[in-house]
Motif scaffolding. Structure first.
Motif, short mmCIF file in Angstrom:
data_model
loop_
_atom_site.label_atom_id
_atom_site.label_comp_id
_atom_site.label_asym_id
_atom_site.label_seq_id
_atom_site.Cartn_x
_atom_site.Cartn_y
_atom_site.Cartn_z
N LYS A 79 36.84 -30.34 11.26
CA LYS A 79 35.55 -30.89 10.86
C LYS A 79 35.62 -31.33 9.40
N PRO A 80 35.88 -32.62 9.14
CA PRO A 80 35.96 -33.08 7.76
C PRO A 80 34.59 -33.15 7.09
N MET A 81 34.59 -33.29 5.78
CA MET A 81 33.32 -33.37 5.04
C MET A 81 32.50 -34.58 5.48
N TYR A 82 33.17 -35.73 5.62
CA TYR A 82 32.49 -36.94 6.08
C TYR A 82 32.89 -37.17 7.53
N PRO A 83 32.00 -36.90 8.48
CA PRO A 83 32.36 -36.90 9.91
C PRO A 83 32.71 -38.26 10.47
N ASN A 84 32.38 -39.34 9.76
CA ASN A 84 32.71 -40.68 10.24
C ASN A 84 33.84 -41.30 9.41
N PHE A 85 34.70 -40.43 8.89
CA PHE A 85 35.89 -40.86 8.16
C PHE A 85 36.75 -41.73 9.07
N HIS A 507 46.84 -42.22 -7.25
CA HIS A 507 46.79 -41.00 -6.45
C HIS A 507 45.46 -40.95 -5.71
N ILE A 508 45.46 -40.23 -4.60
CA ILE A 508 44.25 -39.98 -3.83
C ILE A 508 44.06 -38.47 -3.79
N SER A 509 42.87 -38.01 -4.20
CA SER A 509 42.59 -36.58 -4.25
C SER A 509 41.09 -36.38 -4.26
N TYR A 510 40.66 -35.14 -4.51
CA TYR A 510 39.22 -34.86 -4.53
C TYR A 510 38.52 -35.58 -5.69
N THR A 511 39.29 -36.03 -6.69
CA THR A 511 38.69 -36.77 -7.81
C THR A 511 38.72 -38.28 -7.59
N ASN A 512 39.42 -38.72 -6.57
CA ASN A 512 39.56 -40.15 -6.31
C ASN A 512 39.69 -40.36 -4.81
N LEU A 513 38.53 -40.44 -4.14
CA LEU A 513 38.52 -40.41 -2.68
C LEU A 513 39.04 -41.68 -2.03
N ARG A 514 39.09 -42.75 -2.76
CA ARG A 514 39.61 -43.97 -2.16
C ARG A 514 40.35 -44.80 -3.20
N SER A 515 41.31 -45.53 -2.72
CA SER A 515 42.14 -46.34 -3.60
C SER A 515 41.36 -47.52 -4.16
N ASP A 516 41.67 -47.86 -5.40
CA ASP A 516 41.06 -49.06 -5.99
C ASP A 516 41.51 -50.31 -5.26
N TYR A 517 42.64 -50.21 -4.55
CA TYR A 517 43.20 -51.36 -3.85
C TYR A 517 42.99 -51.26 -2.33
N SER A 518 42.21 -50.25 -1.92
CA SER A 518 41.81 -50.10 -0.50
C SER A 518 42.98 -49.82 0.45
N PHE A 519 44.08 -49.20 -0.07
CA PHE A 519 45.17 -48.86 0.85
C PHE A 519 45.19 -47.39 1.23
N VAL A 521 42.48 -43.60 1.67
CA VAL A 521 41.14 -43.01 1.61
C VAL A 521 41.19 -41.54 1.99
N HIS A 522 40.39 -40.72 1.31
CA HIS A 522 40.32 -39.27 1.50
C HIS A 522 39.04 -38.94 2.28
N SER A 523 39.08 -37.91 3.11
CA SER A 523 37.94 -37.57 3.97
C SER A 523 36.87 -36.76 3.26
N GLY A 524 37.10 -36.36 2.01
CA GLY A 524 36.10 -35.58 1.27
C GLY A 524 36.59 -34.17 0.98
N ASP A 525 36.21 -33.67 -0.18
CA ASP A 525 36.69 -32.38 -0.67
C ASP A 525 35.80 -31.24 -0.19
N ILE A 526 36.39 -30.30 0.55
CA ILE A 526 35.67 -29.10 0.98
C ILE A 526 36.18 -27.94 0.16
N VAL A 527 35.26 -27.17 -0.45
CA VAL A 527 35.67 -26.15 -1.43
C VAL A 527 35.57 -24.73 -0.91
N THR A 528 35.18 -24.56 0.33
CA THR A 528 35.17 -23.22 0.92
C THR A 528 35.35 -23.34 2.43
N ALA A 529 35.90 -22.30 3.06
CA ALA A 529 36.24 -22.43 4.48
C ALA A 529 36.08 -21.11 5.22
N PRO A 530 34.86 -20.56 5.29
CA PRO A 530 34.69 -19.30 6.02
C PRO A 530 34.97 -19.44 7.51
#
Length: 700
Positions: A79-85, A507-519, A521-530
């Motif tokens: 279950k990603p942060m953005y479900p329509n990734f 780079h693509i990470s929690y600080t940069n969810l998508r490339s400036d050149y659109s190649f 994309v990150h699904s979103g940063d989740i910071v806890t996982a109970p």
């Protein structure tokens, strides 16, 4: 458990033969479900299950389904942060992405949005067929693993523990020789704890003082490679007596051997109390006294170092001929000294040739690879230190070139010795060797290898699927491990892009969810996982190449700094997709590889993709905290660039080299696979994934 092990290792299962006729409806339904995971049954297996009763088949199928889901990572809900990734992230404006991230950090809640309909999966991956195996094949698999000539992995040890604890008469299947000392210590230690081996049998495997030390470490659940110091546990009386008796009976209990690990022997003595048993074990007591009383002991390596420092090459060689393995490891140093001091390099090669037959196959193969590539122009020299964590060391290459003639002589000496050795093995007939095996290194050490859907040696180059998109994924969970709560766990998935010169591109990470050149994309940063959490990254290969990217490194960071070994579960992998918006975000049938992340580390660098050649380079590396002030990709640029460059410059002996030497020595190499008696290929016959077979039968 048996079929789980068999599936993981050889994609085989043992299916009991019945005397009934199972409805084809049950078989077809089962096969359809397995197809969704990317697997099917072979013709022989289908025929076998058709003889089973409904009850037997349901039990068999349930076990197979559970194992396969675990293998590809489909045993949990992703279950990603953005479900329509990925479309949702690409379409959302920066301000909304930023606000969502801030709210998530404060509330630990994910953005609520209806899940849109997704088009069916656009993908046609060939099914992997599960074969029908036998009990004898399974036992041979396990005994071959015990007879391995190289160190085995944590997964190997888990499987062997189950086998040794489950099977009766384990002494009957125990190989007469356990050639790899680390494996020997683990196996004998396991059998002693299970009380399934006699003291007499166990002692026969202990040839040196270091063998006994490794066994004591194994009994204390420590690092049998001795790369890390082990805290010895309190031994039972019978274990103390056994270890002291083993020292007393040891044919080569040399103080020189013990002084290499002097402090560890002193700590072990505190647990064994040798002075309380000195009448019964006087030899052992004397040895421990020598360690405690700082008795001066001249060691072999100490004498060699002194001779080399004095540039006394002749005496050093004379001494080294008594230990051919050490001679092999010091050849380059000796040849450089000879070149600088007007000694004959050819004479050194000739002296080594006299004892080369006594050098182990793994060492000879590594010497061969070293001298074959000795004068290659490269910036770095690369080393994998032994231990339970997969680290990589690189240092600037400052070695002066050696004579090409001498390098060729060394290669020839090693190859001749190996051919002679292999010629004494049973003939293999006509042999086909796939040229693609040049992309796969020989698995010399598996002690820190991750458990994976496809287990390969580090440095292996796997072809990507033909898909335009590579989808990285990671899943982790908080919870309790060994009775201790993990607390909040934040694991971050990142991708690091470099150009052909290993210079940073993006780079693509929690600080940069998508490339400036659109190649990418990150699904979103989740910071806890109970209840578990997933993150994904899509990389569009054609677009990334268009923007000048050559390499992409996949990275997994434990931002909250818990070592992966302290998490209930963490795994990662990659998939191939033609269209990122079709099918479910996690489609098991598209998984190219999945592996468990369990190292005592907080950073994992599992792979590097060469986008131009479409090759995945399997690195399976672990890094410890300390690269930067923050445990994330932004603080690790220079380290990652160095790791990537070092790894890609690593010279190794390949499976093609190994199998060619075997074929030339005891068979005939042919061009047509269909005419071969033995096939060595990427996906057929003896493959790179048949590590148990390679390390037990071909590294002899």
């Amino acid at each position: 458990m048996q079929n789980t092990i068999f599936l993981n290792r050889q994609l085989k299962v043992i299916a009991p033969e019945g005397n009934q006729t199972l409805s084809n409806t049950y078989v077809a339904t089962a096969l359809k479900n397995l197809e969704g995971l990317g697997f099917g049954f072979s013709k022989e297996l289908i025929t076998r299950v058709q003889t089973m009763s409904e009850l037997s088949f349901f039990k068999f199928y349930k076990e197979i389904l559970s194992s396969l889901k675990q293998m590809v990572g489909a045993h949990i809900r992703h279950k990603p942060m953005y479900p329509n990734f990925p479309s949702e992230v690409m379409e959302m404006d920066e301000a909304t992405l930023y606000v969502n991230a801030i709210l998530h950090y404060f509330t630990l809640e994910q953005p609520v949005k209806a899940i849109g309909e997704r088009s069916p999966l656009v993908h046609s991956k060939e099914l992997q067929l599960i074969q029908l195996g036998t009990e004898m094949e399974f036992v041979e698999l396990m005994t071959g693993l015990m007879a391995a000539k190289t160190s085995i992995s944590p997964t190997d040890k888990e499987d062997l523990t189950w086998f040794l604890s489950t099977y009766d008469d384990t002494e009957q299947v125990l190989p007469k020789e356990l050639p790899q000392k680390e494996n020997m210590a683990f196996i004998i230690g396991t059998l002693l704890r299970l009380d399934k081996i006699t003291n007499v049998t166990a002692t026969a495997y202990l040839k040196t003082a270091t063998d006994i030390l490794r066994l004591a470490v194994a009994l204390s659940d420590g690092d049998v490679s001795l790369a890390e110091v082990t805290r010895f546990r309190s031994f039972k009386n019978r274990e103390r007596r056994f270890l002291l008796a083993a020292m007393e009976l040891c044919p080569s209990l040399q103080l020189e051997d013990m002084v290499r690990y002097k402090n560890r022997w002193i700590r072990l003595g505190e647990r064994l109390h040798p002075s309380a048993h000195q009448r019964r074990y006087p030899k052992a007591n004397t040895a421990f006294n020598a360690m405690r009383n700082n008795t001066i002991i001249k060691t072999f390596n100490g004498r060699i170092e002194q001779l080399l420092e004095e540039k006394n090459i002749s005496e050093a060689i004379a001494l080294l001929t008594s230990r051919p393995g050490e001679f092999a490891r010091r050849l380059d140093h000796l040849l450089r000294l000879a070149d600088q001091n007007n000694h004959s390099q050819i004479g050194i090669a000739a002296e080594f040739e006299k004892v080369v037959s006594e050098v182990s196959t793994p060492v000879l193969l590594q010497v061969l690879a070293h001298f074959r590539h000795r004068n290659n122009a490269q910036d770095l020299r690369v080393f994998f230190p032994k231990g339970n964590v997969a680290k990589l060391f690189g240092k600037h290459n400052t070695l002066d070139p050696l004579s090409e003639l001498v390098c060729q002589m060394m290669v020839s000496i090693c190859e001749s010795a190996l051919r002679q050795r292999f010629s004494e093995l049973p003939p293999v007939g006509k042999v086909f060797i796939d040229d693609n095996l040049t992309r796969y290194p020989v698995p010399f050490s598996q002690r820190s290898a991750s458990k994976a859907l496809r287990t390969l040696s580090r440095g292996s180059q796997l072809p990507l699927s033909d898909d335009d998109i590579v989808r990285f994924f990671v899943w982790w969970k908080e919870g309790k491990v060994n009775g201790k709560e993990t607390g909040q766990v934040d694991v971050d998935l990142s991708a690091y892009f470099l150009d052909e010169n290993w210079a940073y591109k993006e780079h693509i990470s929690y600080t940069n969810l998508r490339s400036d050149y659109s190649f990418a994309v990150h699904s979103g940063d989740i910071v806890t996982a109970p209840r578990g959490a997933s993150e994904f990254i899509d990389v569009n290969i054609p677009q990334a190449l268009k923007e000048g990217c050559r390499y992409v490194m996949m990275n997994v960071y434990s931002f909250s700094e818990q070592p992966y070994k302290d998490l209930p579960e963490c795994f990662a992998g990659w998939m191939g997709r033609n269209d990122g918006n079709t099918g479910e975000i996690f489609e098991p049938s598209t998984v190219q590889n999945k592996w468990d992340i369990t190292a005592d580390a907080t950073i994992a660098v599992p792979l590097i993709i060469d986008l131009e050649t479409r090759m995945v380079v399997w690195t399976d590396l672990s890094l410890t905290r300390g690269l930067s002030t923050a445990n994330n990709i932004e603080g690790s640029h220079s380290a990652l660039e160095a790791v990537g460059k070092a790894f890609m410059s690593f010279n190794k002996v390949t499976l093609h080299d190994l199998f060619r030497l075997h074929a030339e020595s005891r068979g005939e190499i042919i061009e047509k696979k269909e005419d071969a008696d033995a096939v060595f290929a990427e996906y057929e016959g003896i493959t790179p994934e048949a590590i148990e077979v390679i390390i037990s039968e071909y590294l002899v």
